[in-house]
Design a protein around this motif. Structure first.
Motif, short mmCIF file in Angstrom:
data_model
loop_
_atom_site.label_atom_id
_atom_site.label_comp_id
_atom_site.label_asym_id
_atom_site.label_seq_id
_atom_site.Cartn_x
_atom_site.Cartn_y
_atom_site.Cartn_z
N GLU A 8 -12.60 -3.24 16.89
CA GLU A 8 -11.95 -3.86 15.74
C GLU A 8 -11.07 -5.01 16.20
O GLU A 8 -10.41 -4.93 17.24
N SER A 81 -22.58 -6.56 -0.07
CA SER A 81 -21.75 -7.04 1.04
C SER A 81 -22.27 -8.34 1.66
O SER A 81 -21.57 -8.97 2.45
N HIS A 105 -16.66 -5.98 2.97
CA HIS A 105 -16.60 -4.65 2.36
C HIS A 105 -15.23 -4.43 1.73
O HIS A 105 -14.37 -3.77 2.32
N GLY A 107 -14.11 -2.56 -0.67
CA GLY A 107 -13.70 -1.18 -0.90
C GLY A 107 -13.21 -0.49 0.36
O GLY A 107 -12.43 0.47 0.30
N LYS A 108 -13.63 -0.97 1.51
CA LYS A 108 -13.22 -0.39 2.78
C LYS A 108 -12.07 -1.15 3.42
O LYS A 108 -11.46 -0.68 4.38
N GLY A 109 -11.80 -2.37 2.93
CA GLY A 109 -10.70 -3.16 3.45
C GLY A 109 -10.99 -3.86 4.76
O GLY A 109 -10.07 -4.31 5.44
N TYR A 110 -12.25 -4.00 5.11
CA TYR A 110 -12.60 -4.71 6.34
C TYR A 110 -13.94 -5.41 6.19
O TYR A 110 -14.70 -5.14 5.27
N TYR A 144 -9.72 -11.27 4.69
CA TYR A 144 -9.75 -9.99 5.42
C TYR A 144 -8.91 -10.10 6.69
O TYR A 144 -8.87 -11.14 7.33
N ARG A 170 -11.59 1.07 18.20
CA ARG A 170 -11.13 1.58 16.90
C ARG A 170 -10.59 2.98 17.11
O ARG A 170 -11.15 3.76 17.88
N ASP A 172 -10.10 5.17 14.47
CA ASP A 172 -10.58 6.11 13.43
C ASP A 172 -12.02 6.45 13.61
O ASP A 172 -12.76 5.93 14.33
#
Length: 172
Positions: A8, A81, A105, A107-110, A144, A170, A172
């Motif tokens: 990321e 997307s 994206h 809805g996912k914030g990235y 973003y 990343r 997560d």
């Protein structure tokens, strides 16, 4: 089972200036950069993008069979997307020689860096870094702050390029 490398980038904290020389060097060598939005989001350009992506993907470890054209269109182009402005292309003498495709994206914030690749005869010139710089600028301009990417662990050159740009593991 493969442990994919998930990276990321904090787009807001990215320093463009350090990588600007790669764009200048490419332009001095006769490489031009454009986007699918500028060229036109057409069936002809979708086919050309498919062929370029297929050729650039051939060296990805354990890539397996590349999409059929119809599957590529359904899974990469005809999706919410997809943004033709997020498909950055490098050209030489009007031939498409490299690409960096990013998807958005909300809805996912990235955003996701889907694919960055350069045809084999043009590798080793910093074109991937130049393409990725332009992709990062697209993601930033779209509002973003996070750009993510995933790589096979044996795709050492792609992982190294992304780390050089400041991508980190990343959490997560």
């Amino acid at each position: 089972m493969v442990e994919w490398v998930r990276l990321e980038l904090d787009v807001g904290g990215f320093d463009d200036a350090a990588f600007e020389p790669y764009l200048e060097q490419a332009r001095e060598a006769g490489i031009t950069f454009t986007t699918m939005a500028v060229l036109g989001d057409s069936a002809q350009h979708h086919r050309a993008l498919y062929e370029l992506n297929k050729a650039c993907s051939a060296d990805i470890p354990e890539r397996g069979e590349f999409y059929t054209y119809d599957a590529y269109i359904a899974e990469r182009i005809e999706v919410p997307s997809f943004d033709p402005a997020g498909v950055v292309l490098a050209t030489h003498d009007e031939a498409w020689i490299g690409m960096s495709s990013s998807s958005l994206h909300p809805g996912k914030g990235y955003a996701v860096s889907e694919m960055t690749g350069v045809l084999a005869p043009y590798r080793g010139r910093g074109l991937s870094l130049a393409l990725k710089l332009l992709a990062i600028r697209f993601v930033r301009a779209a509002g973003y702050r996070r750009l993510v990417t995933i790589h096979h662990p044996r795709n050492a050159s792609a992982i190294a390029m992304n780390r050089r740009l400041g991508f980190a593991d990343r959490t997560d």
